[in-house]
Design a protein around this motif. Structure first.
Motif, PDB file in Angstrom:
ATOM      1  N   PRO A 128       0.739  -1.306  -0.057  1.00 52.67           N
ATOM      2  CA  PRO A 128      -0.115   0.185   0.126  1.00 52.67           C
ATOM      3  C   PRO A 128       0.977   1.282  -0.026  1.00 52.67           C
ATOM      4  O   PRO A 128       1.899   1.175   0.543  1.00 52.67           O
ATOM      5  N   LEU A 129       0.242   2.268  -0.502  1.00 50.55           N
ATOM      6  CA  LEU A 129       1.099   3.641  -0.664  1.00 50.55           C
ATOM      7  C   LEU A 129       0.523   4.348   0.448  1.00 50.55           C
ATOM      8  O   LEU A 129      -0.616   4.781   0.432  1.00 50.55           O
ATOM      9  N   SER A 130       1.566   4.839   1.355  1.00 49.05           N
ATOM     10  CA  SER A 130       1.166   5.674   2.558  1.00 49.05           C
ATOM     11  C   SER A 130       0.910   7.152   2.022  1.00 49.05           C
ATOM     12  O   SER A 130       1.597   7.668   1.090  1.00 49.05           O
ATOM     13  N   ARG A 131       0.363   7.907   2.548  1.00 45.58           N
ATOM     14  CA  ARG A 131       0.267   9.315   2.295  1.00 45.58           C
ATOM     15  C   ARG A 131       1.608  10.126   2.455  1.00 45.58           C
ATOM     16  O   ARG A 131       2.441  10.078   3.325  1.00 45.58           O
ATOM     17  N   GLY A 132       1.895  10.843   1.514  1.00 50.32           N
ATOM     18  CA  GLY A 132       3.136  11.406   1.140  1.00 50.32           C
ATOM     19  C   GLY A 132       4.359  10.508   0.670  1.00 50.32           C
ATOM     20  O   GLY A 132       5.215  11.077   0.494  1.00 50.32           O
ATOM     21  N   ALA A 133       4.191   9.287   0.641  1.00 46.91           N
ATOM     22  CA  ALA A 133       5.189   8.390   0.350  1.00 46.91           C
ATOM     23  C   ALA A 133       5.224   8.526  -1.150  1.00 46.91           C
ATOM     24  O   ALA A 133       4.240   8.594  -2.045  1.00 46.91           O
ATOM     25  N   LYS A 134       6.219   7.600  -1.860  1.00 48.57           N
ATOM     26  CA  LYS A 134       6.313   7.402  -3.312  1.00 48.57           C
ATOM     27  C   LYS A 134       6.641   5.860  -3.604  1.00 48.57           C
ATOM     28  O   LYS A 134       6.988   5.071  -2.823  1.00 48.57           O
TER      29      LYS A 134
ATOM     30  N   VAL B 145      -2.832   0.281  -7.585  1.00 46.59           N
ATOM     31  CA  VAL B 145      -1.944   0.922  -6.276  1.00 46.59           C
ATOM     32  C   VAL B 145      -2.937   1.295  -5.107  1.00 46.59           C
ATOM     33  O   VAL B 145      -3.845   2.077  -5.269  1.00 46.59           O
ATOM     34  N   GLU B 146      -2.644   0.404  -4.030  1.00 45.15           N
ATOM     35  CA  GLU B 146      -3.971   0.656  -2.782  1.00 45.15           C
ATOM     36  C   GLU B 146      -3.344   1.787  -2.059  1.00 45.15           C
ATOM     37  O   GLU B 146      -2.079   1.935  -1.767  1.00 45.15           O
ATOM     38  N   GLU B 147      -4.329   2.546  -1.428  1.00 42.66           N
ATOM     39  CA  GLU B 147      -3.814   3.747  -0.593  1.00 42.66           C
ATOM     40  C   GLU B 147      -3.887   3.026   0.868  1.00 42.66           C
ATOM     41  O   GLU B 147      -4.723   2.275   1.410  1.00 42.66           O
ATOM     42  N   ALA B 148      -2.863   3.255   1.429  1.00 43.28           N
ATOM     43  CA  ALA B 148      -2.576   2.759   2.767  1.00 43.28           C
ATOM     44  C   ALA B 148      -3.859   3.274   3.924  1.00 43.28           C
ATOM     45  O   ALA B 148      -4.048   4.408   3.655  1.00 43.28           O
TER      46      ALA B 148
ATOM     47  N   LEU C 211      -5.683   4.823   7.027  1.00 42.29           N
ATOM     48  CA  LEU C 211      -5.547   5.888   8.032  1.00 42.29           C
ATOM     49  C   LEU C 211      -4.910   5.507   9.096  1.00 42.29           C
ATOM     50  O   LEU C 211      -3.697   6.406   9.289  1.00 42.29           O
ATOM     51  N   TRP C 212      -5.078   4.555   9.758  1.00 38.23           N
ATOM     52  CA  TRP C 212      -4.294   4.222  10.785  1.00 38.23           C
ATOM     53  C   TRP C 212      -2.901   3.909  10.788  1.00 38.23           C
ATOM     54  O   TRP C 212      -2.071   4.211  11.502  1.00 38.23           O
ATOM     55  N   ILE C 213      -2.510   3.275   9.427  1.00 38.41           N
ATOM     56  CA  ILE C 213      -1.286   2.857   8.983  1.00 38.41           C
ATOM     57  C   ILE C 213      -0.684   4.030   8.772  1.00 38.41           C
ATOM     58  O   ILE C 213       0.637   4.250   9.275  1.00 38.41           O
ATOM     59  N   ASN C 214      -1.164   5.198   8.172  1.00 38.58           N
ATOM     60  CA  ASN C 214      -0.522   6.368   8.267  1.00 38.58           C
ATOM     61  C   ASN C 214      -0.170   7.024   9.629  1.00 38.58           C
ATOM     62  O   ASN C 214       0.925   7.547   9.868  1.00 38.58           O
ATOM     63  N   TYR C 215      -0.838   6.967  10.739  1.00 39.50           N
ATOM     64  CA  TYR C 215      -0.707   7.513  11.793  1.00 39.50           C
ATOM     65  C   TYR C 215       0.485   6.314  12.504  1.00 39.50           C
ATOM     66  O   TYR C 215       1.284   7.009  13.117  1.00 39.50           O
ATOM     67  N   VAL C 216       0.198   5.170  12.070  1.00 34.18           N
ATOM     68  CA  VAL C 216       1.560   4.404  12.555  1.00 34.18           C
ATOM     69  C   VAL C 216       2.765   4.703  12.238  1.00 34.18           C
ATOM     70  O   VAL C 216       3.708   4.856  12.773  1.00 34.18           O
ATOM     71  N   VAL C 217       2.744   5.092  10.802  1.00 32.19           N
ATOM     72  CA  VAL C 217       4.071   5.563  10.084  1.00 32.19           C
ATOM     73  C   VAL C 217       4.436   6.815  10.757  1.00 32.19           C
ATOM     74  O   VAL C 217       5.698   7.136  10.956  1.00 32.19           O
ATOM     75  N   THR C 218       3.468   7.672  10.754  1.00 31.21           N
ATOM     76  CA  THR C 218       3.990   9.132  11.447  1.00 31.21           C
ATOM     77  C   THR C 218       4.518   8.951  12.877  1.00 31.21           C
ATOM     78  O   THR C 218       5.532   9.553  13.285  1.00 31.21           O
ATOM     79  N   GLY C 219       3.746   8.223  13.638  1.00 32.90           N
ATOM     80  CA  GLY C 219       4.325   7.972  15.038  1.00 32.90           C
ATOM     81  C   GLY C 219       5.690   7.292  15.081  1.00 32.90           C
ATOM     82  O   GLY C 219       6.603   7.652  15.839  1.00 32.90           O
ATOM     83  N   ALA C 220       5.689   6.081  14.220  1.00 36.10           N
ATOM     84  CA  ALA C 220       7.068   5.529  13.929  1.00 36.10           C
ATOM     85  C   ALA C 220       8.215   6.321  13.546  1.00 36.10           C
ATOM     86  O   ALA C 220       9.252   6.400  14.147  1.00 36.10           O
ATOM     87  N   SER C 221       7.743   7.182  12.633  1.00 34.31           N
ATOM     88  CA  SER C 221       8.576   8.367  12.146  1.00 34.31           C
ATOM     89  C   SER C 221       9.184   9.323  13.403  1.00 34.31           C
ATOM     90  O   SER C 221      10.618   9.477  13.696  1.00 34.31           O
ATOM     91  N   VAL C 222       8.231   9.622  14.255  1.00 36.21           N
ATOM     92  CA  VAL C 222       8.658  10.650  15.439  1.00 36.21           C
ATOM     93  C   VAL C 222       9.361   9.960  16.439  1.00 36.21           C
ATOM     94  O   VAL C 222      10.417  10.417  16.685  1.00 36.21           O
ATOM     95  N   GLY C 223       9.036   8.548  16.701  1.00 33.43           N
ATOM     96  CA  GLY C 223       9.329   7.860  17.591  1.00 33.43           C
ATOM     97  C   GLY C 223      10.952   7.489  17.094  1.00 33.43           C
ATOM     98  O   GLY C 223      11.734   7.444  18.102  1.00 33.43           O
ATOM     99  N   GLY C 224      10.995   7.370  15.959  1.00 31.74           N
ATOM    100  CA  GLY C 224      12.254   6.925  15.329  1.00 31.74           C
ATOM    101  C   GLY C 224      13.183   8.051  15.735  1.00 31.74           C
ATOM    102  O   GLY C 224      14.483   7.806  16.006  1.00 31.74           O
ATOM    103  N   SER C 225      12.815   9.135  15.318  1.00 32.78           N
ATOM    104  CA  SER C 225      13.519  10.393  15.371  1.00 32.78           C
ATOM    105  C   SER C 225      13.998  10.644  16.890  1.00 32.78           C
ATOM    106  O   SER C 225      15.368  10.927  17.351  1.00 32.78           O
TER     107      SER C 225
END
Length: 397
Positions: free
Chosen positions: A261-267, A334-337, A339-353
């Motif tokens: 799936p394609l996440s929001r803002g991803a390529k 191409v499926e769109e990810a 919404l909760w996956i977008n939150y998980v990805v965002t949280g994972a990005s912030v947590g990773g930072s």
């Protein structure tokens, strides 16, 4: 060989040969009537039975009384069209004509017209030409997509021309021009026109259809793989001579990187690829269905792989276009990810930072502590060295 008809006083000559040519005289009392007999013999090379692309040779022999006639020869094919010989050699009492390469459609009755003004001669000599071959002799290119079903056909013409002699043939496949050829099947056609096929190569998934057009060699690929592409060569053999017809199979496949799936803002990168070289008038094209003109990307000439970077989900299509005609198309959804996956990805990005920042701080603190311990150990070593050298240390009060 000679017979005089008693009632009509005609002279009948059976099984005429070249040596029968000459002047024949009929005498009745004091009256004489002279008749000139000109004999022609036309022979066709290979007994008139040819394979496609073979060049027939015609030999016209004639025997005539003097004066010898100046002959003009005109050929008409089975479609009553004038045929111009490639070469024509004239000898005394003999002419040899070499024609162009024959096609399967040249089968039928031909006519050789012999003409002379003095003496007046207008003679038509008919002869049969039979050409065994394919109804689609030229290289044919066929396109297919991965997992589709493809039927490859080679229609023969031996029933149309009533070819009353047996011949054999085989079907081969090779993936590239320089690759080894594998025999898929061989076949035999009997003098009765019965056709029998036998599978030879067991490592290749193909079928011989039970129901197919008459006088046709046919194979079916029930599920095309990308490596099924290449040249399929059908060859006929007759009396040590061969003729073949090729079909080039080009296979298309599509894929994505990353696949998911394609996440929001991803390529995502979509990849469209064909198995073999394309002709100059063909190219690949990516298109976003119901998208804008900006979403269309075309390949360059001779490119067999086309990639496009996308950031929009939906249905994407890759087309193979030849002379503005879409030969095949393959879709990729191409499926769109969620919404909760977008939150998980965002949280994972912030947590990773945050985790990276904490690890950097920990590394800095550990480095400073390690440096202080090293300096303290160095000073203690120097003090021990001074004591060993009997040096005193005065302490201030």
């Amino acid at each position: 060989q000679f017979e005089v008809m008693s009632t009509t006083k005609q002279l009948k000559v059976r099984n005429i040969e070249l040596s029968n040519a000459g002047v024949y005289t009929c005498q009745y009392g004091s009256r004489k009537v002279h008749t000139s007999l000109h004999v022609f013999k036309l022979t066709v090379s290979l007994d008139g039975h040819f394979l496609q692309n073979e060049v027939p040779e015609l030999t016209l022999m004639h025997n005539s009384p003097d004066p010898k006639p100046d002959l003009n020869i005109t050929l008409f094919n089975s479609n009553n069209n004038i045929v111009t010989p490639e070469t024509e050699n004239k000898f005394p009492q003999k002419g040899v004509l070499n024609l162009k390469k024959l096609e399967a459609t040249d089968s039928g009755t031909w006519v050789c017209h012999v003409h002379s003004d003095s003496p007046l001669i207008n003679q038509n000599i008919s002869f049969a030409v039979k050409v065994l071959g394919f109804q689609n002799p030229d290289m044919e290119r066929k396109y297919a997509t991965v997992d589709s079903t493809v039927i490859l056909s080679w229609p023969l013409n031996f029933q149309k021309i009533k070819w009353n002699k047996g011949f054999i043939g085989q079907l081969k496949w090779k993936q590239q021009e320089s690759a080894e050829a594998h025999e898929l099947l061989d076949f035999i056609v009997t003098t009765l026109g019965e056709q029998h096929e036998t599978k030879k190569y067991s490592h290749f998934l193909f079928e011989i259809p039970e129901r197919k057009p008459e006088s046709t060699i046919q194979v079916k690929l029930p599920k095309v793989h990308f490596n099924h592409s290449g040249q399929y060569q059908c060859q006929l053999s007759y009396k040590g001579r061969h003729v073949q017809s090729n079909i080039e199979l080009v296979v298309m496949k599509v894929s994505a990187n990353p696949d998911g799936p394609l996440s929001r803002g991803a390529k995502m990168t979509l990849i469209c690829q064909v198995s073999g070289p394309l002709p100059p008038n063909a190219h690949l094209c990516w298109e976003h269905v119901n998208g804008t003109q900006m979403d269309i990307k075309n390949s360059k000439q001779h490119e067999v792989k086309l990639e496009v970077n996308i950031s929009a989900a939906g249905l994407w299509s890759c087309h193979l276009i030849e002379d503005n005609d879409r030969k095949i198309s393959l879709h990729y959804h191409v499926e769109e990810a969620p919404l909760w996956i977008n939150y998980v990805v965002t949280g994972a990005s912030v947590g990773g930072s945050v985790l990276v920042f904490a690890l950097v701080c920990l590394c800095i603190i550990s480095s400073i502590s390690w440096r202080r311990r090293r300096q303290r150990a160095k000073r203690m070593a120097q003090a021990r060295q001074h004591l060993l050298e009997n040096k005193t240390c005065q302490c201030q009060q």
